[in-house]
Design a protein around this motif. Structure first.
Motif, PDB file in Angstrom:
ATOM      1  N   GLY A 138      37.349 -23.686 -18.388  1.00 13.02           N
ATOM      2  CA  GLY A 138      38.130 -23.387 -17.288  1.00 13.02           C
ATOM      3  C   GLY A 138      38.109 -21.994 -17.126  1.00 13.02           C
ATOM      4  O   GLY A 138      37.286 -21.209 -17.781  1.00 13.02           O
ATOM      5  N   SER A 139      38.620 -21.388 -16.033  1.00 15.35           N
ATOM      6  CA  SER A 139      38.628 -20.180 -15.625  1.00 15.35           C
ATOM      7  C   SER A 139      39.489 -19.158 -16.522  1.00 15.35           C
ATOM      8  O   SER A 139      39.277 -18.153 -16.479  1.00 15.35           O
ATOM      9  CB  SER A 139      38.997 -19.767 -13.963  1.00 15.35           C
ATOM     10  OG  SER A 139      40.371 -20.517 -14.005  1.00 15.35           O
ATOM     11  N   VAL A 140      40.512 -19.845 -17.147  1.00 16.99           N
ATOM     12  CA  VAL A 140      41.333 -19.202 -18.000  1.00 16.99           C
ATOM     13  C   VAL A 140      40.734 -18.601 -19.268  1.00 16.99           C
ATOM     14  O   VAL A 140      39.920 -19.346 -20.279  1.00 16.99           O
ATOM     15  CB  VAL A 140      42.730 -20.127 -18.764  1.00 16.99           C
ATOM     16  CG1 VAL A 140      43.569 -19.311 -19.498  1.00 16.99           C
ATOM     17  CG2 VAL A 140      43.273 -20.471 -17.525  1.00 16.99           C
ATOM     18  N   GLY A 141      40.398 -17.312 -19.311  1.00 16.63           N
ATOM     19  CA  GLY A 141      39.924 -16.612 -20.603  1.00 16.63           C
ATOM     20  C   GLY A 141      38.385 -16.855 -20.603  1.00 16.63           C
ATOM     21  O   GLY A 141      37.680 -16.465 -21.267  1.00 16.63           O
ATOM     22  N   SER A 142      37.616 -17.693 -19.436  1.00 16.62           N
ATOM     23  CA  SER A 142      36.264 -17.773 -19.483  1.00 16.62           C
ATOM     24  C   SER A 142      35.525 -16.788 -18.501  1.00 16.62           C
ATOM     25  O   SER A 142      36.120 -16.380 -17.491  1.00 16.62           O
ATOM     26  CB  SER A 142      35.841 -19.103 -19.320  1.00 16.62           C
ATOM     27  OG  SER A 142      36.284 -19.492 -18.031  1.00 16.62           O
ATOM     28  N   LYS A 143      34.117 -16.672 -18.683  1.00 14.17           N
ATOM     29  CA  LYS A 143      33.367 -15.849 -17.748  1.00 14.17           C
ATOM     30  C   LYS A 143      32.528 -16.716 -16.793  1.00 14.17           C
ATOM     31  O   LYS A 143      32.140 -17.587 -17.369  1.00 14.17           O
ATOM     32  CB  LYS A 143      32.374 -14.719 -18.579  1.00 14.17           C
ATOM     33  CG  LYS A 143      33.404 -13.569 -19.313  1.00 14.17           C
ATOM     34  CD  LYS A 143      32.313 -12.866 -20.035  1.00 14.17           C
ATOM     35  CE  LYS A 143      33.008 -11.757 -20.615  1.00 14.17           C
ATOM     36  NZ  LYS A 143      32.314 -10.745 -21.178  1.00 14.17           N
ATOM     37  N   SER A 144      32.258 -16.043 -15.797  1.00 13.88           N
ATOM     38  CA  SER A 144      31.277 -16.864 -14.841  1.00 13.88           C
ATOM     39  C   SER A 144      29.811 -16.783 -15.422  1.00 13.88           C
ATOM     40  O   SER A 144      29.521 -15.852 -16.301  1.00 13.88           O
ATOM     41  CB  SER A 144      31.323 -16.275 -13.353  1.00 13.88           C
ATOM     42  OG  SER A 144      30.627 -15.000 -13.433  1.00 13.88           O
ATOM     43  N   SER A 145      28.741 -17.597 -14.869  1.00 17.55           N
ATOM     44  CA  SER A 145      27.534 -17.521 -15.370  1.00 17.55           C
ATOM     45  C   SER A 145      26.912 -16.084 -15.271  1.00 17.55           C
ATOM     46  O   SER A 145      26.426 -15.557 -16.176  1.00 17.55           O
ATOM     47  CB  SER A 145      26.737 -18.458 -14.599  1.00 17.55           C
ATOM     48  OG  SER A 145      27.150 -19.811 -14.879  1.00 17.55           O
ATOM     49  N   GLU A 146      27.174 -15.440 -14.111  1.00 16.13           N
ATOM     50  CA  GLU A 146      26.973 -14.300 -13.731  1.00 16.13           C
ATOM     51  C   GLU A 146      27.291 -13.207 -14.667  1.00 16.13           C
ATOM     52  O   GLU A 146      26.627 -12.221 -15.263  1.00 16.13           O
ATOM     53  CB  GLU A 146      27.333 -13.841 -12.427  1.00 16.13           C
ATOM     54  CG  GLU A 146      26.497 -14.797 -11.161  1.00 16.13           C
ATOM     55  CD  GLU A 146      26.930 -16.188 -10.998  1.00 16.13           C
ATOM     56  OE1 GLU A 146      28.246 -16.292 -11.522  1.00 16.13           O
ATOM     57  OE2 GLU A 146      26.375 -16.980 -10.211  1.00 16.13           O
TER      58      GLU A 146
END
Length: 193
Positions: free
Chosen positions: A32-40
Motif C-alpha cells: 500500500g501507499s501507507v509507509g511504502s515507497k514508489s518504485s522510483e
C-alpha cells in the motif's frame, strides 16, 4: 511487528469493515501507499520501458567491447545475457527485470592477466566508464578487482582476476549488469529467463 502496520491500524480506526481490513493488509505486505515507497523512490530513478531482447543485446554488446578492451586472447565461457529479478521492486518477476551477464576469460599466458587489467584501467574511462573501485576483493583470496559504471547507460561491470585460488588456473571473471527496466505491457517476463 511492522511499525508501518501499527501506524496503519491507528490511521484506519475511523474506517469500517472492508476498508479497514484492506488498509491493514496493504501495510503488512508493503503493497500500500501507507509507509511504502514508489518504485522510483526505491531505485532512485524511473525504470525505462524496454523490450527484454533489446536489453540483452545491449549487455552482450557491452561484454564484447570489454573483451576487446582487455586486449588479450583466451578461451571464453559460453553464456549470454539473461533477464533476472529486479529484487528491489519486483521480487516476483512480473513487470520489472534487469539483465545479468556473467562470463570469464581463461587459458591466457600468465602475464596476460595483469595486462588485461591494466588495459581495462586505461580503456574503461576513455569510453565513458567511471571506475568506482580498483582494489582487491573482500574475500580471503584478496584477488584484484575493478568495478566501473557507464555514466550514460548506468550499466555496471565488475572484473575479478582470480589469481589467488586453490585451483592453479587463473581466470578473469566478468559480470555485466543493467539497471532495472520495466517490460512493455503484456510481456510475460517469466519466459525470458
Amino acid at each position: 511487528m511492522n511499525v508501518n502496520a501499527v501506524t496503519a491500524r491507528q490511521r484506519v480506526r475511523s474506517l469500517s469493515g472492508i476498508a479497514a481490513a484492506t488498509a491493514i493488509f496493504l501495510a503488512l505486505t508493503g503493497c500500500g501507499s501507507v509507509g511504502s515507497k514508489s518504485s522510483e523512490e526505491k531505485l532512485g530513478y524511473t525504470p525505462k520501458v524496454q523490450e527484454i531482447q533489446t536489453s540483452k543485446d545491449q549487455v552482450n554488446e557491452i561484454s564484447s567491447r570489454i573483451l576487446d578492451w582487455m586486449g588479450v586472447k583466451g578461451k571464453l565461457t559460453e553464456s549470454g545475457a539473461a533477464a533476472t529479478i529486479c529484487e528491489a521492486i519486483d521480487p516476483d518477476f512480473k513487470e520489472y527485470y534487469l539483465i545479468h551477464h556473467p562470463w570469464s576469460v581463461y587459458g591466457l599466458k600468465v602475464d596476460s592477466f595483469q595486462q588485461a587489467m591494466e588495459n581495462l584501467r586505461e580503456e574503461l574511462p576513455k569510453h565513458g566508464w567511471k571506475i568506482t573501485r580498483d582494489g582487491h576483493t573482500d574475500s580471503i583470496a584478496r584477488n584484484p578487482e575493478i568495478t566501473a559504471v557507464d555514466e550514460k547507460s548506468h550499466h555496471i561491470v565488475t572484473i575479478e582476476w582470480t589469481k589467488n585460488r586453490s585451483n592453479p588456473k587463473q581466470i578473469l571473471f566478468v559480470n555485466v549488469n543493467s539497471r532495472c527496466y520495466r517490460a512493455p505491457e503484456g510481456t510475460d517476463i517469466s519466459k525470458e529467463r
